[in-house]
Design an enzyme around this catalytic site. Structure first.
Site, PDB file in Angstrom:
ATOM      1  N   GLU A   1       0.840  -1.196   0.010  1.00  0.00           N
ATOM      2  CA  GLU A   1      -0.060  -0.110  -0.027  1.00  0.00           C
ATOM      3  C   GLU A   1       0.909   1.297   0.061  1.00  0.00           C
ATOM      4  O   GLU A   1       1.700   1.508   0.817  1.00  0.00           O
ATOM      5  CB  GLU A   1      -1.024  -0.027   1.190  1.00  0.00           C
ATOM      6  CG  GLU A   1      -1.856   1.346   1.397  1.00  0.00           C
ATOM      7  CD  GLU A   1      -2.841   1.430   0.230  1.00  0.00           C
ATOM      8  OE1 GLU A   1      -2.790   2.763  -0.010  1.00  0.00           O
ATOM      9  OE2 GLU A   1      -3.211   0.514  -0.359  1.00  0.00           O
TER      10      GLU A   1
ATOM     11  N   THR B   1      -5.950   1.849  -5.747  1.00  0.00           N
ATOM     12  CA  THR B   1      -5.599   0.428  -5.241  1.00  0.00           C
ATOM     13  C   THR B   1      -6.254  -0.496  -6.187  1.00  0.00           C
ATOM     14  O   THR B   1      -5.891  -1.484  -6.721  1.00  0.00           O
ATOM     15  CB  THR B   1      -5.568   0.073  -3.951  1.00  0.00           C
ATOM     16  OG1 THR B   1      -4.920   0.966  -3.147  1.00  0.00           O
ATOM     17  CG2 THR B   1      -5.323  -1.435  -3.582  1.00  0.00           C
TER      18      THR B   1
ATOM     19  N   HIS C   1      -1.181   3.276   4.734  1.00  0.00           N
ATOM     20  CA  HIS C   1      -2.162   4.022   3.974  1.00  0.00           C
ATOM     21  C   HIS C   1      -2.396   5.693   4.659  1.00  0.00           C
ATOM     22  O   HIS C   1      -2.340   5.528   5.902  1.00  0.00           O
ATOM     23  CB  HIS C   1      -3.517   3.456   4.043  1.00  0.00           C
ATOM     24  CG  HIS C   1      -4.591   4.032   3.160  1.00  0.00           C
ATOM     25  ND1 HIS C   1      -5.129   5.139   3.124  1.00  0.00           N
ATOM     26  CD2 HIS C   1      -5.115   3.312   2.113  1.00  0.00           C
ATOM     27  CE1 HIS C   1      -5.946   5.391   1.987  1.00  0.00           C
ATOM     28  NE2 HIS C   1      -5.965   4.245   1.577  1.00  0.00           N
TER      29      HIS C   1
ATOM     30  N   ASP D   1       1.465  -0.141  -5.029  1.00  0.00           N
ATOM     31  CA  ASP D   1       0.282  -0.057  -5.973  1.00  0.00           C
ATOM     32  C   ASP D   1      -0.061   1.446  -6.598  1.00  0.00           C
ATOM     33  O   ASP D   1      -0.495   1.711  -7.690  1.00  0.00           O
ATOM     34  CB  ASP D   1      -1.125  -0.393  -5.081  1.00  0.00           C
ATOM     35  CG  ASP D   1      -1.225   0.565  -3.811  1.00  0.00           C
ATOM     36  OD1 ASP D   1      -0.256   1.167  -3.335  1.00  0.00           O
ATOM     37  OD2 ASP D   1      -2.256   0.236  -3.101  1.00  0.00           O
ATOM     38  N   HIS D   2       0.239   2.290  -5.885  1.00  0.00           N
ATOM     39  CA  HIS D   2       0.229   3.832  -6.147  1.00  0.00           C
ATOM     40  C   HIS D   2       1.083   4.492  -5.298  1.00  0.00           C
ATOM     41  O   HIS D   2       1.525   4.197  -4.503  1.00  0.00           O
ATOM     42  CB  HIS D   2      -1.244   4.038  -6.254  1.00  0.00           C
ATOM     43  CG  HIS D   2      -1.898   4.012  -4.848  1.00  0.00           C
ATOM     44  ND1 HIS D   2      -1.621   4.976  -3.826  1.00  0.00           N
ATOM     45  CD2 HIS D   2      -2.976   3.183  -4.725  1.00  0.00           C
ATOM     46  CE1 HIS D   2      -2.462   4.632  -2.819  1.00  0.00           C
ATOM     47  NE2 HIS D   2      -3.215   3.462  -3.237  1.00  0.00           N
TER      48      HIS D   2
END
Length: 618
Positions: free
Chosen positions: A254, A296, A411, A470-471
């Site tokens: 994440e 995500t 996150h 993921d990003h």
């Protein structure tokens, strides 16, 4: 107040338009960080709210009753739209689209993320609305009856509004030719046509995309098939099929970007486990995320379908009923059992529907875990507990399996309990960036424990293990602090380079590591893993290429139309030299830009037209 102190009366409609116009422009300059390059762009930015405001508020000229109520309601609704864009921009550095509103079911799970983005001073964004209410109720003598309520007055008013609209769009088209047909970047649209016209344009696009599926047929696939076949590359002969029948373990890390890898805070490593794991794995240090507004869920979609995400909203919501040829569905034919491990609500990002569509056999959601106050933080179950509780379920899966793990702790807003802090907070003016490094360090520790458990269970030696970011975790809203961290000015070139995320692939029996610096992206993961397992992908519609193929073209295309090659970076309509980081002649990037536009367009056609339903029947 004595009435004589108010020098001149003004119409309520005029006051509402002027206040909202000036407020929108101030928001552009202070809250939305819209880049301006010359005086023409500044002028366009200044006038672009006015034409829409005149057109919409002008409806009041046709109302014989409740005019004030209409003006008040319109002022509130437009202020709310503007404020919603501000809050969305604070984290995503992007503007709202209609499909994003379909994701409202996610809001109940956002919790601390939304709270972090709000401030009591946000009430000031509605100050003009409250002012209008006070004037209507307590100072009505400030107002005068609008002289435009006559037939001729309305005609003059709307001619003026249309003239400003044409001026706005004409200047915008001159500044940015083919603005409405070639632009993937929403900032460029808002900068030129304004946030309110942009939302109207977005509504038109939504209507158009909804019609595409109904009008689609198998002939729409011909050009796409020919293009995909033309870019096929041969897999590495030594690696193709070497790991046939092995398990596959995907771990979505994440919000992990590349810049924390190998970093230290006050002499302590931020990623000590990943640093060691890289030494015995393949590490791709020029690997880019390609996510859009689906974050995500977009990363999942890209890596399992080798298609691009859509530019507006998330495929997981807008096109969940489409036909897809995702990795789990393909591997099922090879005898694989597939499962997802994610300690979140099964409906978040519409995952329950999408995973079933992709062909997953099992989804271990939050109901499969023991979750309490002691083992949760931020978005939910802490990563260490998540992996520990997942391990018995993983060992019970029939082999070979394809298993995906989605972490949560790292996150936004990156909060941790005190006992989980393993490195100090970073020292900058951004609380988000400061908290980011300890959250990354915690996730790194969780990964270490999980890999150790894999080794003890014996699964480590018979599994292909894939770890990918993921990003982004740190958005462009923190560019000033990031510039201080990396020690250079934060240009569009640098911002694009920060879209790199780590990709680590560990193969069974591998002991030595290798860093591969070829440009690559998430879309390349599916063909890479398929080839390692000996699955032929020559009959698949996919835009990625095997990362180990000796003949692959090294290029990463981002959802906003930016792209990266071995020599160039193209973003914000500017071509940069990869070596110097400086702008160069646009012609160097033209052929690549056409390819990027074509691939994004083809992928959009597949998704909006649900074209794979025809491919499966051929």
């Amino acid at each position: 107040m004595n009435k004589s102190f108010w020098p001149r009366k003004v119409s309520l409609m005029t006051l509402a338009i002027v206040l909202l116009w000036l407020k929108t422009y101030i928001v552009y300059k202070t809250s939305l960080d819209i880049k301006i390059e010359n005086w023409r762009q500044e002028f366009i930015l200044f006038i672009n709210p006015l034409s829409f405001l005149m057109l919409i508020f002008g409806i009041a000229l046709f109302l014989h009753h409740r005019r004030n109520q209409f003006i008040l309601l319109t002022s509130f609704l437009l202020s709310f739209i503007l404020f919603a864009n501000i809050v969305f921009f604070r984290f995503f550095n992007d503007f709202l689209t209609l499909p994003v509103l379909f994701q409202a079911s996610n809001m109940s799970d956002l919790g601390s993320s939304v709270h972090e983005l709000l401030n009591w001073t946000d009430s000031l964004y509605f100050l003009d609305f409250f002012l209008l209410m006070i004037i209507i109720k307590y100072r009505p003598y400030f107002l005068k009856e609008d002289e435009l309520y006559t037939k001729n007055g309305r005609r003059v008013y709307y001619l003026a509004a249309l003239a400003i609209t044409f001026l706005n769009f004409g200047l915008s088209e001159a500044e940015r030719p083919q603005l409405l047909t070639r632009t993937f970047d929403r900032e460029i649209l808002v900068k030129n046509i304004g946030t309110y016209h942009y939302h109207l344009y977005d509504l038109i696009l939504q209507t158009k995309s909804s019609a595409q599926r109904a009008l689609a047929d198998s002939s729409k696939l011909i050009d796409i098939e020919n293009y995909v076949q033309s870019k096929q590359t041969e897999p590495d002969k030594e690696l193709f099929g070497r790991y046939k029948g092995m398990n596959v373990i995907y771990i979505s890390m994440e919000s992990l970007q590349t810049f924390p890898i190998g970093a230290t805070i006050n002499g302590r490593e931020v990623t000590p486990f990943l640093n060691d794991f890289i030494e015995e794995s393949y590490y791709f240090d020029n690997f880019y995320h390609q996510t859009g507004q689906g974050k995500t869920s977009d990363a999942e979609f890209i890596t399992e379908n080798s298609l691009y995400p859509i530019g507006r909203g998330a495929v997981y919501f807008t096109n969940a009923q489409n036909t897809y040829r995702a990795t789990p569905k393909i591997l099922k034919a090879e005898g694989y059992y597939s499962a997802v491990f994610h300690a979140n609500d099964r409906t978040f990002w519409n995952r329950d529907i999408m995973y079933d569509n992709f062909g997953y056999d099992e989804f271990f959601d939050v109901s499969s875990y023991t979750v309490n106050e002691e083992n949760t933080v931020n978005w939910g179950l802490k990563d260490i507990d998540f992996f520990k509780q997942s391990m018995p379920m993983l060992k019970d899966l029939p082999e070979p399996f394809y298993a995906k793990f989605i972490t949560l702790t790292n996150h936004f807003p990156f909060t941790l309990d005190e006992e989980d802090m393993m490195v100090d907070l970073y020292d900058s003016d951004s609380k988000t960036l400061n908290r980011y490094f300890p959250a990354v360090r915690y996730m790194d520790e969780a990964l270490k424990i999980f890999v150790q458990d894999l080794k003890e269970s014996g699964l480590y030696d018979r599994s292909v293990i894939v770890l990918y970011g993921d990003h982004y975790g740190i958005s462009e809203n923190h560019n000033a602090e990031m510039a201080e961290y990396i020690g250079t000015d934060m240009t569009p070139f640098q911002s694009t380079q920060l879209q790199r995320v780590p990709l680590i692939i560990h193969l069974p029996g591998q002991t030595g590591g290798k860093t591969i610096s070829n440009v690559a992206a998430q879309i390349d993961l599916r063909p890479t893993i398929m080839h390692l397992l000996g699955v032929d992908t020559s009959d698949q519609i996919q835009f990625g290429a095997d990362l180990f193929s000796p003949s692959r073209m090294n290029m990463a295309i981002l959802r906003d139309g930016s792209f990266i090659t071995d020599d160039y970076v193209y973003t914000k309509e500017t071509c940069y030299s990869k070596v110097t980081g400086n702008p160069i002649d646009h012609s160097a990037c033209e052929l690549f830009a056409e390819r990027a536009k074509m691939e994004l367009d083809y992928s959009d056609r597949i998704i909006y037209g649900d074209l794979l339903r025809f491919y499966g029947n051929k």
